[in-house]
Enzyme design. Structure first.
Site, PDB file in Angstrom:
ATOM      1  N   SER A 255      40.826  34.493   8.329  1.00 38.28           N
ATOM      2  CA  SER A 255      39.675  34.046   7.563  1.00 38.28           C
ATOM      3  C   SER A 255      39.469  32.553   7.720  1.00 38.28           C
ATOM      4  O   SER A 255      40.415  31.775   7.776  1.00 38.28           O
ATOM      5  CB  SER A 255      39.834  34.415   6.083  1.00 38.28           C
ATOM      6  OG  SER A 255      40.207  33.288   5.341  1.00 38.28           O
ATOM      7  N   LYS A 256      38.194  32.224   7.809  1.00 30.33           N
ATOM      8  CA  LYS A 256      37.810  30.827   7.979  1.00 30.33           C
ATOM      9  C   LYS A 256      38.320  30.017   6.782  1.00 30.33           C
ATOM     10  O   LYS A 256      38.697  28.864   6.913  1.00 30.33           O
ATOM     11  CB  LYS A 256      36.290  30.775   8.085  1.00 30.33           C
ATOM     12  CG  LYS A 256      35.730  29.407   8.323  1.00 30.33           C
ATOM     13  CD  LYS A 256      36.114  28.842   9.675  1.00 30.33           C
ATOM     14  CE  LYS A 256      35.813  27.358   9.705  1.00 30.33           C
ATOM     15  NZ  LYS A 256      36.440  26.663  10.807  1.00 30.33           N
ATOM     16  N   ARG A 257      38.333  30.661   5.631  1.00 29.68           N
ATOM     17  CA  ARG A 257      38.764  29.958   4.425  1.00 29.68           C
ATOM     18  C   ARG A 257      40.217  29.487   4.541  1.00 29.68           C
ATOM     19  O   ARG A 257      40.599  28.486   3.986  1.00 29.68           O
ATOM     20  CB  ARG A 257      38.571  30.854   3.196  1.00 29.68           C
ATOM     21  CG  ARG A 257      37.794  30.166   2.099  1.00 29.68           C
ATOM     22  CD  ARG A 257      37.475  31.125   0.972  1.00 29.68           C
ATOM     23  NE  ARG A 257      36.615  32.222   1.431  1.00 29.68           N
ATOM     24  CZ  ARG A 257      36.655  33.458   0.943  1.00 29.68           C
ATOM     25  NH1 ARG A 257      37.512  33.773   0.003  1.00 29.68           N
ATOM     26  NH2 ARG A 257      35.838  34.380   1.404  1.00 29.68           N
TER      27      ARG A 257
END
Ligand code: GLU
Length: 485
Positions: A255-257
């Site tokens: 995930s980019k997060r």
């Protein structure tokens, strides 16, 4: 009936690798059918999560990857509009929600948000163990409409049968059957009049004639609720292909997060869109042969839903890098030069033959960003230590270099026709003359004119590119450095 699939991203930021893989699989499934249609639909009903510019990222990514849609917001098509917020404006979702109320599949609800959240929590097992029975279900439609006319805020919620089971067959996860009692009466139309994803996806997939719904497996558990809506309307249900997640490691999703690479990041790091697609196609899908490199067209031919696995697949940057290297090495030299010249030029400003430099780099670089640091020795001859001459495999050391380099210099100084062939011919006479192995001549020479432990291209290629004058100048400096040791 021809296959119709859709990629339905929400414009909430970057293009995640998992999302792109879903788009790719949806594309492949459509294109396997010669008449198949691949649709792009923008799902922007969650207005709070929209990020400016995110739609452009979606278009750009798909264009860079060659995932050409046949219908979509930018090109139109027979079942548009293809942006959900535009569909909201036409009143379409509200109209269908009202129809669903008449069919007994939904009801007006006047509960506050807290009550609705509590009811949902009860069904997802996170709340207190009580079965929430929405009292609004028992308000007559006429009474509800009077309250709405008087300005009372409302939502429309799905009405789930209290008893019975709902089942379907997912192409990846097989037969899924749930008791209706565990399904929550989810909100279909929010108090701002916008549909939730949970409602809009069903209406749109039906109206757009989607035959195969390809999406992340986080939607698997909601699919029985969607099917109840299809059933209430009496509509045909699509085939479902729920995709296993793309993982960072065994425990967490990519995930980019969490700082994991998005498609844009991978491009900035010097990967090719073709290589990224090639690699991610196989995250969770295995082809029938050992073939590793696939063009998009080859993927279309090879792809088979039956070979999608249920387990999350780990995104391995090392593997991606090696696939990218194979793609780069497989390019014809002219295209390679065109692609890499800006990277070569970052390091090489001098007047050197870029095509020849590129030919050397092509054998070595796995990503475009690896290129500049490999070439920093052309413009300036770096300082280096005589230890670089020490190489067991090549059987060389500074003493060997002391013997062979002056001989190389003498031969090179005589050459008037400074071409690869002549350099090769003349230098290759030396090992026999000196009773040395080829490596004992060429390895020290390469070090002596590059000042680097490894380089794209060997001694002959580098000498040819540097030119006679610069080669001899470097060689003299290196011989002096050896003698001064
Ligand atoms: N808008 C949803 C998402 O981005 C799409 C899910 C679907 O494909 O149905 O997750």
């Amino acid at each position: 009936m021809s296959i119709r699939t859709r990629f339905a991203p929400s414009p909430t930021g970057y293009m995640h690798i998992g999302n792109l893989r879903t788009a790719l699989w949806a594309y492949l499934i459509a294109k396997k059918d010669p008449e198949g249609v691949f649709i792009l639909r923008i799902e922007d009903t969650d207005q709070g999560r929209l990020v400016e510019g995110a739609t452009d990222i979606i278009y750009n990514t798909m264009r860079e990857c060659g995932l050409k849609h046949d219908e979509g917001p930018d090109i139109g098509g027979p079942v548009g509009p293809y942006v959900q917020s535009e569909r909201v404006r036409s009143g379409l979702y509200m109209e269908y929600a009202k129809k669903l109320i008449d069919l007994g599949g939904a009801h007006y609800c006047f509960c506050d948000e807290e009550t609705i959240a509590k009811a949902k929590a009860a069904h997802t097992g996170n709340g207190e163990s009580f079965k929430y029975d929405d009292p609004c279900k028992y308000i007559s439609k006429e009474d509800a409409e009077k309250r709405i006319a008087a300005g009372e805020p409302f939502v429309i919620r799905q009405t789930i049968p209290a008893e019975g089971t709902t089942s379907f067959d997912d192409e990846v996860f097989g037969h899924i059957e749930v008791d209706n009692s565990i399904l929550d009466e989810q909100v279909l139309i929010k108090s701002d009049g916008f549909p939730t994803y949970n409602f809009a996806n069903v209406i749109d997939d039906h109206l757009m004639g989607i035959t195969d719904v390809v999406r992340g497996m986080e939607y698997l558990s909601s699919t029985p609720k969607y099917n109840l809506i299809y059933d209430a309307f009496g509509w045909d249900k699509p085939r479902y292909i729920h995709c296993p997640p793309v993982m960072k490691d065994e425990h967490s999703k990519l995930s980019k997060r969490n700082g994991d690479a998005s498609f844009q990041d991978l491009m900035a790091k010097g990967y090719l869109p073709e290589a990224v697609l090639n690699y991610i196609a196989m995250l969770g899908w295995s082809p029938e042969t050992n073939q590793e490199i696939y063009t998009l067209d080859e993927l279309v031919k090879a792809f088979n839903v039956k070979h999608i696995g249920q387990n999350g697949a780990i995104f391995d940057p090392v593997k991606l890098t090696s696939v990218n290297g194979l793609w780069l090495r497989g390019m014809d030299l002219d295209s390679y030069v065109k692609l890499t010249e800006p990277y070569i030029r970052q390091a090489v400003k001098g007047n050197f033959d870029i095509k020849k430099i590129a030919a050397g780099v092509q054998q070595r670089a796995n990503t475009l960003c690896e290129i500049p640091p490999m070439l920093d020795f052309y413009d300036t001859f770096p300082a280096y230590s005589n230890d670089l001459y020490l190489n067991k495999k090549m059987k060389t050391n500074p003493d060997v270099a002391k013997e062979t380099l002056p001989a190389c210099r003498a031969v090179l100084a005589e050459i008037t026709d400074w071409t690869h062939d002549t350099l090769h011919e003349r230098l290759m006479e030396l090992p026999a003359k000196l009773e040395k192995k080829n490596g004992q001549v060429l390895f020290p020479l390469r070090v002596a004119i590059s000042g680097k432990p490894s380089t794209p291209g060997g001694a002959i290629e580098i000498a040819e590119i540097l030119g006679k004058e610069e080669t001899l100048r470097r060689l003299d400096l290196s011989i002096a450095q050896l003698e001064n040791e």
